[in-house]
Scaffold this active site. Structure first.
Site, short mmCIF file in Angstrom:
data_model
loop_
_atom_site.label_atom_id
_atom_site.label_comp_id
_atom_site.label_asym_id
_atom_site.label_seq_id
_atom_site.Cartn_x
_atom_site.Cartn_y
_atom_site.Cartn_z
N ASP A 535 0.84 -1.20 0.00
CA ASP A 535 0.00 0.00 0.00
C ASP A 535 0.87 1.25 0.00
OD1 ASP A 535 0.54 0.75 2.89
OD2 ASP A 535 -0.34 -1.22 3.19
N GLU A 615 21.74 -21.68 -19.06
CA GLU A 615 20.91 -20.80 -18.23
C GLU A 615 21.75 -19.71 -17.57
OE1 GLU A 615 17.16 -23.65 -16.91
OE2 GLU A 615 19.10 -23.98 -15.97
#
Ligand code: GLA
Length: 728
Positions: A535, A615
């Site tokens: 928030d 990777e």
């Protein structure tokens, strides 16, 4: 002028670049909301009607024979209970004589340069030349309860903020039973109520509900803003899209309980009220005491969700977040949680750091399990002392070795919590939020500390300082892993227990403020089991927040899509993790995982020793790419080009630099089928007249936005396509 007062008609106009909000002081001193929408010059008081509406009561001032004035149908600024308005109220009190009416009338007002602050609470900030403040003072003449309604006008941002200061000027205690922060009354139109709902591992999914007669609400009573509902809502004209339709956004700058209500009433007016959830709130205000209601940020867009989101993104990034990290590049990090969980040693952490440094990763974050006797999640919280046996020596030695590899060091803490198996709990059992004589309600086998008590906050602050002073720590992951229950404070009187949840949140803000003051270079990432406290209140202290414990790239697309309506990408903590994903079991290719994590702060959370050489090469390239694009991602405008929540076959989003010269398009296919239709995306936000080099073509902004671009046919689902393009 951002704030004007028309003395003849008693109308305030709050003007931003594209919007106007008008408030009228009516003949009885009530505050009426006349208008909020696209900028206007005219006084809008002609919209207010007075009619004899049966069963809508008339205040005494109207006299015995005038039945045409009623607060039951007039649009208001801060409606209170007991005024003959039966709709949802902002203010509910209980007076000393047991009555519950509060009759607020205008007393005076003041217009000031600059943006007001709220002591001890987060609030939008702006330089004095970029904002103006209006304060309207209202009072109940009988009880002398005074309200100061604060309005901050940030013209350039198209944002108006609100908060309320309540002062008891009477001689008796008044109990506040509800003290919301903002009300928005819309006289006509039908509005969809859009909110962002979810759960742990699935936060902030876009939800839309059409207008319904009666009250609809979302909120949290968990002590945190919650995974389940986010304190940000949109009221959108029916049919509004990303680029068309009127919409209002309201964001609560608060990290605790909240309630967002809308009411579509008998006359088809819409009311929205946003504030602290009243259910567990009961705040006795003694004579001369003050209560501060947290802030709400409001914005309006006449052209759909995208401009509304941009207003919130810019406001939160530049006017809510603070400190050097707002604009500075944040380090690409690797976090050991999903790589090791609690099962690590200092050597294991060092080996992750060694491999990370070879790949260009810039910071190692040591997650849960480094302190006290914390080898699982049943114990140790509250004892913030490094476990030297596990780490193979003092924390500072480990940090030094990591720093010598060229990596910064970050650490995890859960400051608000305590385990019953901890020295802190054994020394101070009354510091935990529990009810004497009742078995405590545990969650993740832990209790919450009573952060409404200063001595508790002091103790945790001292323990944290001892850690930060002992080693070179650049980053803190501040976690919080349970909802609050049994909220009873041993330090509060029985009549004050209803203030504890509010004061708990102030305790967190106090500790955060002390930390950022003492360690201004420390980057704090908020976390609450992922995004359970995502928030604007937290963002005032922590410019980034771990968006979700769910690191599955496909689920993250939905989570990040919903999150993006209010919150800037700079706030979204997002990592590449291993496959099969630990939350969903799904396997998504490495490129797509990175594409999705780049719509966030970007980092890794996996065991590098499990990766193939190929990777690892990809990581090197991804880190280089992120370091090339980070400024565009941070300060560019973010456009949603698809709506995965509506079942779109692909997810697409776009960053465009503020000067329109550069863009980064990301597309992920969400589903596949045999002999599929072709997919296209239309870009938004480019300069139509400029020419761009887009892959191997030179195309105008107009073509990219109107003709669109074909998406390469994907050999499989969950493939991604990322294109960085420039104006030529
Ligand atoms: C929470 C966080 C995770 C991790 C664990 C550690 O669940 O959201 O990221 O830090 O706690 O216990």
């Amino acid at each position: 002028m951002p704030i004007e007062f028309n003395h003849e008609r008693n109308i305030f106009s709050l003007n931003t670049k594209n919007t106007t909000l008008q408030i009228k002081i009516d003949r009885f001193g009530y505050l009426l909301r006349l208008y909020y929408g696209p900028a206007i010059q005219d006084p809008a008081d002609y919209i207010v009607r007075s009619d004899d509406r049966s069963f809508s009561p008339n205040p005494g001032d109207a006299g015995l024979d005038d039945r045409t004035f009623s607060l039951d149908f007039l649009p208001q600024e801060y409606p209170s209970r007991g005024t003959g308005d039966f709709r949802i109220a902002c203010l509910q009190v209980q007076n000393a004589d047991g009555s519950t009416s509060c009759d607020l009338r205008y007393v005076s007002h003041e217009i000031r340069d600059g943006k007001y602050e709220i002591p001890g609470l987060p609030a939008v900030h702006a330089t004095a030349d970029r904002a103006e403040t209006l304060v309207i003072i209202m009072e109940d003449r009988r009880t002398r309860l005074r309200l100061e309604l604060f309005y901050g006008v940030l013209s350039e941002r198209d944002v108006i903020t609100r908060s309320v200061r309540i002062i008891n000027r009477g001689s008796d205690t008044v109990v506040l039973e509800k003290a919301a922060s903002a009300c928005l009354d819309l006289i006509h139109g039908r509005y969809d109520f859009i909110h962002f709902a979810g759960s742990h591992n699935g936060e902030r999914y876009f939800e839309k509900n059409s207008a319904m007669k009666g009250v609809r609400s979302v909120g949290s009573k968990r002590g945190v803003s919650s995974h389940q509902h986010n304190p940000f809502i949109i009221l959108a004209e029916e049919g509004a899209t990303e680029t068309a339709g009127r919409c209002y956004g309201l964001a609560f700058v608060w990290s605790g309980d909240f309630l967002a209500e809308t009411e579509f009433d008998q006359y088809e007016h819409t009311r929205v009220v946003l504030g602290i959830h009243p259910d567990e709130f009961r705040y006795p205000l003694r004579p001369n005491e003050i209560f501060l209601a947290p802030e709400v940020i409001m914005s309006f867009s006449a052209a759909g969700f995208t401009p509304l989101s941009h207003n919130f993104h810019k406001t939160i990034l530049y006017n809510v977040c603070r400190g050097e990290h707002v604009l500075k590049k944040r380090p690409v990090l690797i976090n050991n949680w999903e790589a090791t969980y609690f099962d690590f040693t200092g050597d294991k952490i060092l080996s992750i750091a060694e491999q990370a440094s070879e790949l260009g990763i810039e910071m190692l974050v040591l997650d849960d399990g480094w302190f006290g006797n914390r080898n699982d999640d049943f114990r140790g919280l509250g004892d913030w002392v490094a476990n030297e046996k596990k780490l193979g020596g003092p924390l500072k030695d480990l940090v030094k070795k990591i720093n010598e590899l060229g990596l910064k060091f970050g650490i995890w803490m859960e400051p608000e919590m305590v385990s019953e198996d901890s020295d802190l709990y054994r020394a101070h059992p009354d510091w935990a939020l529990t009810i004497p004589g009742k078995e405590p309600i545990r969650s993740r086998s832990q209790l919450a500390l009573d952060f409404s008590r200063k001595e508790v906050v002091d103790n945790i602050f001292d323990q944290m300082c001892a850690i930060f002073d002992s080693a070179d720590i650049d980053y803190l992951k501040w976690d919080m892993n349970r909802s609050l229950c049994d909220v009873w404070s041993a330090a509060a009187r029985s009549t004050e227990q209803g203030t504890v949840r509010y004061r708990y949140v102030l305790g967190i803000y106090d500790l955060l403020e002390r930390l950022i003051t003492r360690y201004p270079r420390l980057l704090i990432e908020g976390c609450c089991g992922g995004g359970g406290r995502f928030d604007a209140g937290m963002m005032y202290y922590t410019p980034q927040i771990w968006c979700s414990d769910n690191t599955d790239a496909i689920d993250r697309i939905f989570i990040q899509h919903g999150t993006s309506f209010a919150y800037p990408v700079s706030a979204v903590g997002s990592h590449v993790s291993s496959v099969p994903n630990h939350q969903t079991g799904r396997s998504v290719n490495f490129d797509t995982r990175a594409t999705v994590a780049m719509a966030g702060t970007f980092g890794y959370e996996l065991d590098l020793s499990d990766l193939t050489a190929e990777e690892k090469e990809k990581i090197k390239q991804q880190v280089k790419d992120y370091n090339k694009y980070w400024r565009l991602i941070r300060t560019g405008d973010y456009y949603r080009l698809s709506n995965p929540a509506a079942g779109d076959r692909l997810a697409a989003w776009l960053f465009v630099s503020e000067d329109g010269s550069e863009g980064l398009l990301s597309v992920v296919t969400l589903s596949t089928r045999g002999n599929p239709p072709y997919d296209f995306v239309r870009l938004i936000g480019l300069d139509p007249k400029r020419m761009y080099r887009f892959e191997n073509r030179i195309l105008s902004g107009s073509a990219l936005m109107n003709v669109g671009v074909p998406v390469p046919q994907a050999p499989d689902e969950y493939q991604s396509w990322q294109v960085h393009f420039h104006a030529v």
